[in-house]
Design a protein around this motif. Structure first.
Motif, PDB file in Angstrom:
ATOM      1  N   SER A 215       2.117   1.781  -3.667  1.00  0.00           N
ATOM      2  CA  SER A 215       1.027   2.522  -4.211  1.00  0.00           C
ATOM      3  C   SER A 215       1.122   4.039  -4.053  1.00  0.00           C
ATOM      4  N   LEU A 216       1.158   4.277  -2.800  1.00  0.00           N
ATOM      5  CA  LEU A 216       0.973   5.701  -2.357  1.00  0.00           C
ATOM      6  C   LEU A 216       2.309   6.585  -2.630  1.00  0.00           C
TER       7      LEU A 216
ATOM      8  N   ARG B  47      -6.594  -2.155   5.625  1.00  0.00           N
ATOM      9  CA  ARG B  47      -6.959  -1.801   4.703  1.00  0.00           C
ATOM     10  C   ARG B  47      -7.623  -0.228   4.882  1.00  0.00           C
TER      11      ARG B  47
ATOM     12  N   LEU C 139      -4.756   2.275   5.115  1.00  0.00           N
ATOM     13  CA  LEU C 139      -4.108   2.509   3.969  1.00  0.00           C
ATOM     14  C   LEU C 139      -5.190   3.676   3.241  1.00  0.00           C
ATOM     15  N   GLU C 140      -6.352   3.229   3.364  1.00  0.00           N
ATOM     16  CA  GLU C 140      -7.562   4.297   2.524  1.00  0.00           C
ATOM     17  C   GLU C 140      -7.485   5.494   3.123  1.00  0.00           C
TER      18      GLU C 140
ATOM     19  N   LEU D 228      -3.538  12.368   2.308  1.00  0.00           N
ATOM     20  CA  LEU D 228      -2.403  12.827   1.826  1.00  0.00           C
ATOM     21  C   LEU D 228      -2.889  13.175   0.193  1.00  0.00           C
ATOM     22  N   ALA D 229      -4.099  12.906  -0.210  1.00  0.00           N
ATOM     23  CA  ALA D 229      -4.422  13.350  -1.678  1.00  0.00           C
ATOM     24  C   ALA D 229      -4.182  14.821  -1.729  1.00  0.00           C
TER      25      ALA D 229
ATOM     26  N   LEU E  74      -5.005   6.902   4.865  1.00  0.00           N
ATOM     27  CA  LEU E  74      -3.766   7.537   4.234  1.00  0.00           C
ATOM     28  C   LEU E  74      -4.021   8.236   2.825  1.00  0.00           C
ATOM     29  N   GLY E  75      -4.401   7.255   1.910  1.00  0.00           N
ATOM     30  CA  GLY E  75      -4.664   7.775   0.727  1.00  0.00           C
ATOM     31  C   GLY E  75      -5.584   8.989   0.946  1.00  0.00           C
ATOM     32  N   LYS E  76      -6.515   9.196   1.192  1.00  0.00           N
ATOM     33  CA  LYS E  76      -7.355  10.106   1.396  1.00  0.00           C
ATOM     34  C   LYS E  76      -6.771  11.441   1.949  1.00  0.00           C
TER      35      LYS E  76
ATOM     36  N   GLY F  68       0.764  -1.300   0.039  1.00  0.00           N
ATOM     37  CA  GLY F  68      -0.077   0.143  -0.030  1.00  0.00           C
ATOM     38  C   GLY F  68       0.872   1.315  -0.060  1.00  0.00           C
TER      39      GLY F  68
END
Ligand code: PLP
Length: 372
Positions: free
Chosen positions: A303-304, A361, A364-365, A371-372, A367-369, A300
Protein backbone atom coordinates in the motif's frame (compact mmCIF):
# COMPACT_ATOMS: atom_id res chain seq x y z
CA UNK A 1 40.64 1.46 23.93
CA UNK A 2 43.60 3.66 22.89
CA UNK A 3 44.85 3.59 19.33
CA UNK A 4 48.02 1.83 20.45
CA UNK A 5 46.06 -1.05 21.99
CA UNK A 6 44.17 -1.44 18.71
CA UNK A 7 47.54 -1.46 16.90
CA UNK A 8 48.53 -4.41 19.09
CA UNK A 9 45.45 -6.45 18.16
CA UNK A 10 45.75 -9.05 15.39
CA UNK A 11 45.09 -7.58 11.89
CA UNK A 12 41.71 -9.32 11.55
CA UNK A 13 40.47 -7.73 14.77
CA UNK A 14 41.79 -4.28 13.81
CA UNK A 15 39.43 -4.12 10.84
CA UNK A 16 36.40 -5.59 12.66
CA UNK A 17 33.46 -3.44 13.57
CA UNK A 18 31.68 -4.57 16.74
CA UNK A 19 28.33 -6.28 16.23
CA UNK A 20 25.69 -3.59 16.50
CA UNK A 21 22.67 -4.79 18.48
CA UNK A 22 19.21 -3.22 18.14
CA UNK A 23 18.55 -0.28 20.45
CA UNK A 24 16.99 -1.54 23.70
CA UNK A 25 13.46 -0.30 24.42
CA UNK A 26 14.51 1.20 27.76
CA UNK A 27 17.20 3.31 26.06
CA UNK A 28 14.80 4.70 23.44
CA UNK A 29 12.18 5.51 26.05
CA UNK A 30 14.76 7.26 28.22
CA UNK A 31 16.32 9.23 25.36
CA UNK A 32 13.10 10.28 23.62
CA UNK A 33 10.77 10.53 26.62
CA UNK A 34 8.40 7.92 25.13
CA UNK A 35 6.55 5.33 27.19
CA UNK A 36 5.00 2.87 24.73
CA UNK A 37 7.70 2.22 22.16
CA UNK A 38 7.71 -0.97 20.09
CA UNK A 39 10.87 -2.90 19.25
CA UNK A 40 10.92 -4.68 15.92
CA UNK A 41 14.69 -4.77 15.61
CA UNK A 42 16.18 -8.06 16.80
CA UNK A 43 14.01 -10.84 15.34
CA UNK A 44 12.68 -11.81 18.75
CA UNK A 45 9.43 -13.65 19.43
CA UNK A 46 6.73 -11.05 20.20
CA UNK A 47 4.74 -13.62 22.23
CA UNK A 48 7.62 -14.22 24.61
CA UNK A 49 8.12 -17.60 26.24
CA UNK A 50 5.32 -20.00 27.14
CA UNK A 51 3.74 -20.30 30.59
CA UNK A 52 5.37 -23.75 30.85
CA UNK A 53 8.78 -22.11 30.44
CA UNK A 54 8.05 -19.55 33.17
CA UNK A 55 7.00 -22.39 35.49
CA UNK A 56 10.14 -24.36 34.71
CA UNK A 57 12.33 -21.34 35.46
CA UNK A 58 10.98 -21.17 39.01
CA UNK A 59 12.55 -24.59 39.57
CA UNK A 60 16.01 -23.12 38.98
CA UNK A 61 16.29 -20.80 41.95
CA UNK A 62 17.30 -23.44 44.50
CA UNK A 63 20.41 -24.29 42.52
CA UNK A 64 21.44 -20.70 41.84
CA UNK A 65 24.72 -21.07 43.73
CA UNK A 66 25.71 -24.21 41.82
CA UNK A 67 27.40 -24.40 38.44
CA UNK A 68 25.04 -25.59 35.73
CA UNK A 69 25.22 -29.13 34.35
CA UNK A 70 28.27 -28.72 32.12
CA UNK A 71 27.19 -31.66 29.97
CA UNK A 72 23.59 -30.49 29.62
CA UNK A 73 22.33 -34.02 30.26
CA UNK A 74 18.54 -33.43 30.19
CA UNK A 75 18.52 -30.95 27.34
CA UNK A 76 20.83 -33.05 25.19
CA UNK A 77 18.59 -36.06 25.80
CA UNK A 78 15.51 -34.07 24.74
CA UNK A 79 17.25 -32.74 21.64
CA UNK A 80 18.62 -36.16 20.72
CA UNK A 81 15.09 -37.56 20.87
CA UNK A 82 13.69 -34.69 18.82
CA UNK A 83 16.28 -35.11 16.05
CA UNK A 84 16.65 -38.90 16.31
CA UNK A 85 20.36 -38.61 17.00
CA UNK A 86 22.52 -39.65 19.97
CA UNK A 87 23.44 -37.22 22.74
CA UNK A 88 27.09 -37.22 21.65
CA UNK A 89 25.94 -35.55 18.42
CA UNK A 90 24.61 -32.47 20.22
CA UNK A 91 26.72 -29.41 21.08
CA UNK A 92 25.03 -26.86 23.35
CA UNK A 93 25.90 -23.19 23.04
CA UNK A 94 25.36 -19.89 24.80
CA UNK A 95 23.09 -19.00 21.90
CA UNK A 96 23.83 -20.55 18.52
CA UNK A 97 26.36 -17.72 18.10
CA UNK A 98 28.49 -19.56 20.62
CA UNK A 99 28.43 -22.70 18.46
CA UNK A 100 29.44 -20.63 15.40
CA UNK A 101 32.37 -19.31 17.40
CA UNK A 102 33.37 -22.81 18.53
CA UNK A 103 33.60 -23.84 14.88
CA UNK A 104 35.83 -20.88 14.08
CA UNK A 105 38.06 -21.49 17.10
CA UNK A 106 38.43 -25.20 16.36
CA UNK A 107 38.87 -25.09 12.59
CA UNK A 108 40.20 -21.69 11.52
CA UNK A 109 43.67 -20.15 11.79
CA UNK A 110 45.49 -17.24 10.13
CA UNK A 111 46.58 -19.69 7.41
CA UNK A 112 43.05 -20.74 6.49
CA UNK A 113 39.82 -19.19 5.25
CA UNK A 114 36.07 -19.28 5.74
CA UNK A 115 33.60 -18.77 2.91
CA UNK A 116 30.23 -17.09 3.23
CA UNK A 117 27.93 -14.96 1.11
CA UNK A 118 27.56 -11.22 0.79
CA UNK A 119 24.67 -10.01 3.00
CA UNK A 120 25.08 -13.11 5.22
CA UNK A 121 24.59 -13.06 8.99
CA UNK A 122 27.03 -10.58 10.63
CA UNK A 123 28.53 -13.06 13.05
CA UNK A 124 30.30 -15.07 10.30
CA UNK A 125 32.82 -12.30 9.51
CA UNK A 126 33.24 -11.54 13.21
CA UNK A 127 34.16 -15.08 14.27
CA UNK A 128 36.35 -15.56 11.19
CA UNK A 129 38.34 -12.35 11.48
CA UNK A 130 38.62 -12.62 15.26
CA UNK A 131 40.79 -15.69 14.62
CA UNK A 132 42.82 -13.88 11.96
CA UNK A 133 41.50 -16.22 9.26
CA UNK A 134 40.68 -14.94 5.80
CA UNK A 135 37.02 -14.17 5.07
CA UNK A 136 36.18 -15.06 1.45
CA UNK A 137 32.89 -13.42 0.59
CA UNK A 138 30.94 -14.75 -2.41
CA UNK A 139 28.79 -12.29 -4.37
CA UNK A 140 25.08 -12.61 -3.57
CA UNK A 141 22.50 -14.11 -5.92
CA UNK A 142 20.78 -12.01 -8.56
CA UNK A 143 17.51 -13.93 -8.96
CA UNK A 144 18.90 -16.22 -11.69
CA UNK A 145 21.99 -17.56 -9.90
CA UNK A 146 20.53 -17.90 -6.41
CA UNK A 147 17.73 -15.78 -4.97
CA UNK A 148 18.20 -12.01 -5.31
CA UNK A 149 20.26 -10.85 -2.28
CA UNK A 150 20.46 -14.52 -1.16
CA UNK A 151 23.20 -17.14 -1.33
CA UNK A 152 24.52 -18.06 -4.80
CA UNK A 153 25.88 -21.56 -4.18
CA UNK A 154 27.90 -21.59 -7.44
CA UNK A 155 29.59 -18.35 -6.44
CA UNK A 156 30.26 -19.78 -2.99
CA UNK A 157 31.77 -22.94 -4.48
CA UNK A 158 34.08 -20.74 -6.55
CA UNK A 159 35.41 -19.12 -3.37
CA UNK A 160 36.37 -22.44 -1.77
CA UNK A 161 40.04 -23.30 -2.18
CA UNK A 162 42.55 -25.70 -0.61
CA UNK A 163 42.87 -23.42 2.45
CA UNK A 164 39.15 -23.18 3.18
CA UNK A 165 38.13 -24.95 6.40
CA UNK A 166 34.62 -23.59 7.05
CA UNK A 167 31.65 -22.60 4.90
CA UNK A 168 28.83 -20.74 6.63
CA UNK A 169 25.36 -20.93 5.06
CA UNK A 170 22.32 -19.37 6.73
CA UNK A 171 19.11 -21.03 5.60
CA UNK A 172 17.13 -18.85 5.72
CA UNK A 173 19.55 -15.97 5.87
CA UNK A 174 19.28 -12.91 8.09
CA UNK A 175 18.77 -10.06 7.11
CA UNK A 176 17.63 -11.06 3.61
CA UNK A 177 15.08 -13.74 4.60
CA UNK A 178 16.12 -15.71 1.50
CA UNK A 179 16.34 -19.50 1.53
CA UNK A 180 17.87 -22.39 -0.42
CA UNK A 181 16.04 -25.51 -1.63
CA UNK A 182 17.12 -29.00 -0.57
CA UNK A 183 18.45 -30.41 -3.84
CA UNK A 184 20.82 -27.52 -4.53
CA UNK A 185 22.02 -27.39 -0.94
CA UNK A 186 22.67 -31.12 -0.80
CA UNK A 187 24.59 -31.04 -4.08
CA UNK A 188 26.71 -28.21 -2.65
CA UNK A 189 27.57 -30.18 0.50
CA UNK A 190 28.37 -33.28 -1.57
CA UNK A 191 30.84 -31.23 -3.61
CA UNK A 192 32.74 -30.01 -0.54
CA UNK A 193 36.00 -31.66 0.57
CA UNK A 194 35.67 -33.62 3.82
CA UNK A 195 38.32 -31.56 5.63
CA UNK A 196 36.03 -28.55 5.50
CA UNK A 197 33.12 -27.96 7.90
CA UNK A 198 29.84 -26.97 6.27
CA UNK A 199 27.73 -25.03 8.78
CA UNK A 200 24.04 -24.84 7.93
CA UNK A 201 22.65 -22.19 10.24
CA UNK A 202 18.94 -22.84 10.72
CA UNK A 203 18.15 -20.19 13.34
CA UNK A 204 14.76 -19.53 11.70
CA UNK A 205 13.97 -23.16 10.76
CA UNK A 206 10.62 -23.36 12.57
CA UNK A 207 9.12 -20.44 10.63
CA UNK A 208 9.74 -21.83 7.14
CA UNK A 209 6.87 -23.51 5.33
CA UNK A 210 8.24 -23.89 1.78
CA UNK A 211 7.83 -27.33 0.20
CA UNK A 212 11.49 -27.56 -0.94
CA UNK A 213 12.97 -26.24 2.28
CA UNK A 214 15.24 -28.96 3.71
CA UNK A 215 15.64 -30.19 7.27
CA UNK A 216 19.37 -30.76 6.96
CA UNK A 217 19.51 -32.45 10.37
CA UNK A 218 18.17 -35.46 8.44
CA UNK A 219 21.38 -35.59 6.38
CA UNK A 220 23.86 -35.98 9.22
CA UNK A 221 24.50 -39.68 8.60
CA UNK A 222 25.81 -38.85 5.14
CA UNK A 223 28.19 -36.02 5.99
CA UNK A 224 30.84 -36.19 8.76
CA UNK A 225 31.66 -32.54 8.04
CA UNK A 226 28.10 -31.17 8.36
CA UNK A 227 27.09 -29.06 11.37
CA UNK A 228 23.48 -27.89 11.65
CA UNK A 229 22.81 -25.07 14.11
CA UNK A 230 19.48 -24.15 15.67
CA UNK A 231 18.43 -21.72 18.37
CA UNK A 232 15.85 -21.19 21.10
CA UNK A 233 16.11 -17.41 20.63
CA UNK A 234 13.55 -17.06 17.84
CA UNK A 235 10.43 -19.23 17.53
CA UNK A 236 10.86 -20.57 21.09
CA UNK A 237 11.08 -17.06 22.56
CA UNK A 238 14.13 -17.48 24.82
CA UNK A 239 16.53 -14.89 23.37
CA UNK A 240 17.61 -13.41 26.70
CA UNK A 241 18.60 -16.78 28.16
CA UNK A 242 21.12 -17.44 25.35
CA UNK A 243 20.66 -21.03 24.30
CA UNK A 244 21.28 -22.68 20.95
CA UNK A 245 22.85 -25.89 19.71
CA UNK A 246 24.62 -27.69 16.92
CA UNK A 247 24.03 -31.23 15.70
CA UNK A 248 26.59 -33.21 13.77
CA UNK A 249 28.25 -36.60 13.73
CA UNK A 250 29.98 -37.40 17.07
CA UNK A 251 33.49 -36.79 15.63
CA UNK A 252 32.73 -33.16 14.83
CA UNK A 253 30.89 -32.64 18.13
CA UNK A 254 33.94 -34.00 19.95
CA UNK A 255 36.17 -31.37 18.31
CA UNK A 256 33.78 -28.55 19.25
CA UNK A 257 33.54 -29.85 22.80
CA UNK A 258 37.32 -29.48 23.20
CA UNK A 259 37.16 -25.69 22.82
CA UNK A 260 33.86 -25.15 24.61
CA UNK A 261 33.94 -23.29 27.91
CA UNK A 262 33.09 -25.72 30.74
CA UNK A 263 29.76 -24.15 31.77
CA UNK A 264 28.75 -22.26 28.66
CA UNK A 265 24.99 -22.82 29.09
CA UNK A 266 23.40 -21.64 32.34
CA UNK A 267 20.91 -23.76 34.26
CA UNK A 268 17.91 -21.49 33.60
CA UNK A 269 18.52 -21.74 29.89
CA UNK A 270 18.68 -25.54 30.12
CA UNK A 271 15.45 -25.74 32.15
CA UNK A 272 13.64 -23.31 29.86
CA UNK A 273 14.76 -25.03 26.68
CA UNK A 274 13.55 -28.43 27.93
CA UNK A 275 10.15 -26.95 28.78
CA UNK A 276 9.94 -25.05 25.48
CA UNK A 277 10.61 -28.22 23.47
CA UNK A 278 7.58 -29.85 25.06
CA UNK A 279 5.19 -26.97 24.43
CA UNK A 280 4.28 -27.51 20.80
CA UNK A 281 1.12 -25.37 21.17
CA UNK A 282 3.12 -22.30 22.02
CA UNK A 283 5.45 -22.91 19.11
CA UNK A 284 2.47 -23.29 16.76
CA UNK A 285 1.04 -19.99 18.08
CA UNK A 286 4.34 -18.22 17.46
CA UNK A 287 4.43 -19.50 13.89
CA UNK A 288 0.81 -18.46 13.29
CA UNK A 289 1.38 -14.95 14.67
CA UNK A 290 4.45 -14.63 12.48
CA UNK A 291 2.61 -15.69 9.34
CA UNK A 292 -0.23 -13.24 9.96
CA UNK A 293 2.22 -10.47 10.82
CA UNK A 294 4.27 -11.11 7.68
CA UNK A 295 1.12 -10.77 5.56
CA UNK A 296 0.12 -7.62 7.44
CA UNK A 297 3.51 -5.99 6.87
CA UNK A 298 3.85 -6.98 3.21
CA UNK A 299 0.30 -5.75 2.47
CA UNK A 300 1.19 -2.52 4.24
CA UNK A 301 4.41 -2.13 2.23
CA UNK A 302 2.43 -2.75 -0.98
CA UNK A 303 0.00 0.00 0.00
CA UNK A 304 2.91 2.35 0.70
CA UNK A 305 4.49 1.44 -2.67
CA UNK A 306 7.62 0.02 -0.99
CA UNK A 307 9.49 -2.95 -2.41
CA UNK A 308 10.90 -5.65 -0.13
CA UNK A 309 12.86 -8.89 -0.28
CA UNK A 310 10.41 -11.80 0.14
CA UNK A 311 11.29 -13.41 3.48
CA UNK A 312 10.57 -16.77 5.10
CA UNK A 313 11.91 -15.70 8.50
CA UNK A 314 10.39 -13.61 11.31
CA UNK A 315 11.67 -10.36 9.78
CA UNK A 316 11.67 -8.62 6.42
CA UNK A 317 14.00 -6.15 4.69
CA UNK A 318 12.20 -3.28 2.99
CA UNK A 319 13.59 -0.71 0.56
CA UNK A 320 12.58 2.66 1.99
CA UNK A 321 13.72 4.46 -1.15
CA UNK A 322 15.77 7.10 0.63
CA UNK A 323 18.46 7.42 3.30
CA UNK A 324 17.47 4.60 5.69
CA UNK A 325 19.44 6.26 8.51
CA UNK A 326 17.07 9.24 8.37
CA UNK A 327 14.01 6.99 8.19
CA UNK A 328 15.34 4.93 11.12
CA UNK A 329 15.82 8.10 13.21
CA UNK A 330 12.40 9.44 12.29
CA UNK A 331 10.83 6.09 13.24
CA UNK A 332 12.58 6.26 16.61
CA UNK A 333 10.83 9.58 17.22
CA UNK A 334 7.57 7.77 16.50
CA UNK A 335 8.52 5.16 19.12
CA UNK A 336 9.33 2.38 16.63
CA UNK A 337 12.73 0.65 16.65
CA UNK A 338 13.75 -1.18 13.48
CA UNK A 339 17.20 -2.04 12.12
CA UNK A 340 19.16 -0.30 9.35
CA UNK A 341 21.17 -2.89 7.40
CA UNK A 342 23.76 -0.73 5.62
CA UNK A 343 26.41 -2.67 7.58
CA UNK A 344 25.20 -5.73 5.61
CA UNK A 345 25.94 -3.98 2.31
CA UNK A 346 22.24 -3.24 1.82
CA UNK A 347 22.03 0.57 1.72
CA UNK A 348 18.45 1.79 1.34
CA UNK A 349 17.00 -1.09 3.33
CA UNK A 350 15.58 -1.38 6.82
CA UNK A 351 15.00 -4.76 8.46
CA UNK A 352 11.77 -5.02 10.40
CA UNK A 353 11.03 -7.92 12.74
CA UNK A 354 7.49 -9.27 12.72
CA UNK A 355 5.61 -8.20 15.84
CA UNK A 356 2.10 -8.55 17.23
CA UNK A 357 -0.74 -7.12 15.16
CA UNK A 358 -0.77 -3.80 17.06
CA UNK A 359 2.99 -3.45 16.87
CA UNK A 360 2.98 -4.07 13.12
CA UNK A 361 0.18 -1.53 12.72
CA UNK A 362 2.16 1.05 14.73
CA UNK A 363 5.16 0.40 12.53
CA UNK A 364 3.22 0.76 9.26
CA UNK A 365 1.51 3.94 10.47
CA UNK A 366 4.84 5.42 11.52
CA UNK A 367 6.43 4.44 8.19
CA UNK A 368 3.54 6.03 6.29
CA UNK A 369 3.91 9.24 8.31
CA UNK A 370 7.70 9.39 8.04
CA UNK A 371 7.77 8.67 4.30
CA UNK A 372 4.86 11.02 3.41
C1 PLP B 1 21.07 -16.37 10.95
C2 PLP B 1 21.29 -16.31 12.42
N1 PLP B 1 22.05 -17.25 12.99
C3 PLP B 1 22.30 -17.26 14.31
C4 PLP B 1 21.77 -16.29 15.12
C5 PLP B 1 22.17 -16.33 16.56
O1 PLP B 1 21.17 -16.44 17.42
P1 PLP B 1 21.43 -16.88 18.95
O2 PLP B 1 22.88 -16.68 19.26
O3 PLP B 1 20.53 -16.01 19.73
O4 PLP B 1 21.07 -18.33 18.98
C6 PLP B 1 20.98 -15.28 14.60
C7 PLP B 1 20.44 -14.21 15.46
O5 PLP B 1 19.94 -13.22 15.07
C8 PLP B 1 20.73 -15.30 13.20
O6 PLP B 1 20.00 -14.34 12.62
Amino acid sequence: MTASMLDSAIPGVQVLRPYSPGKPLSELEREYGISDAVKLASNENPLGPSVAVLDALRGGFDALARYPDGNGFDLKAALAERHTVTTDQVTLGNGSNDVLELVARAFLSPQTSAVFSAHAFAVYPIVTQAIGAQARVAPAGDGRRGPAFGHDLDAMREQVDADTRVVFIANPNNPTGTWLPGAALRAFIEAMPENLVVVIDEAYFEYVDEADYPDTSQWLDDFPNLLVTRTFSKAFGLASLRIGYGISQPGLADVLNRVRQPFNVNSFAQLAACAALEDSDHLARAIKVNRAGMAQLTNGFDSLGLSYIPSVGNFISVDVGRDPGEVYEALLHEGVIVRPVDNYGMPGYLRISIGLEDENRRCLEALGKVLA
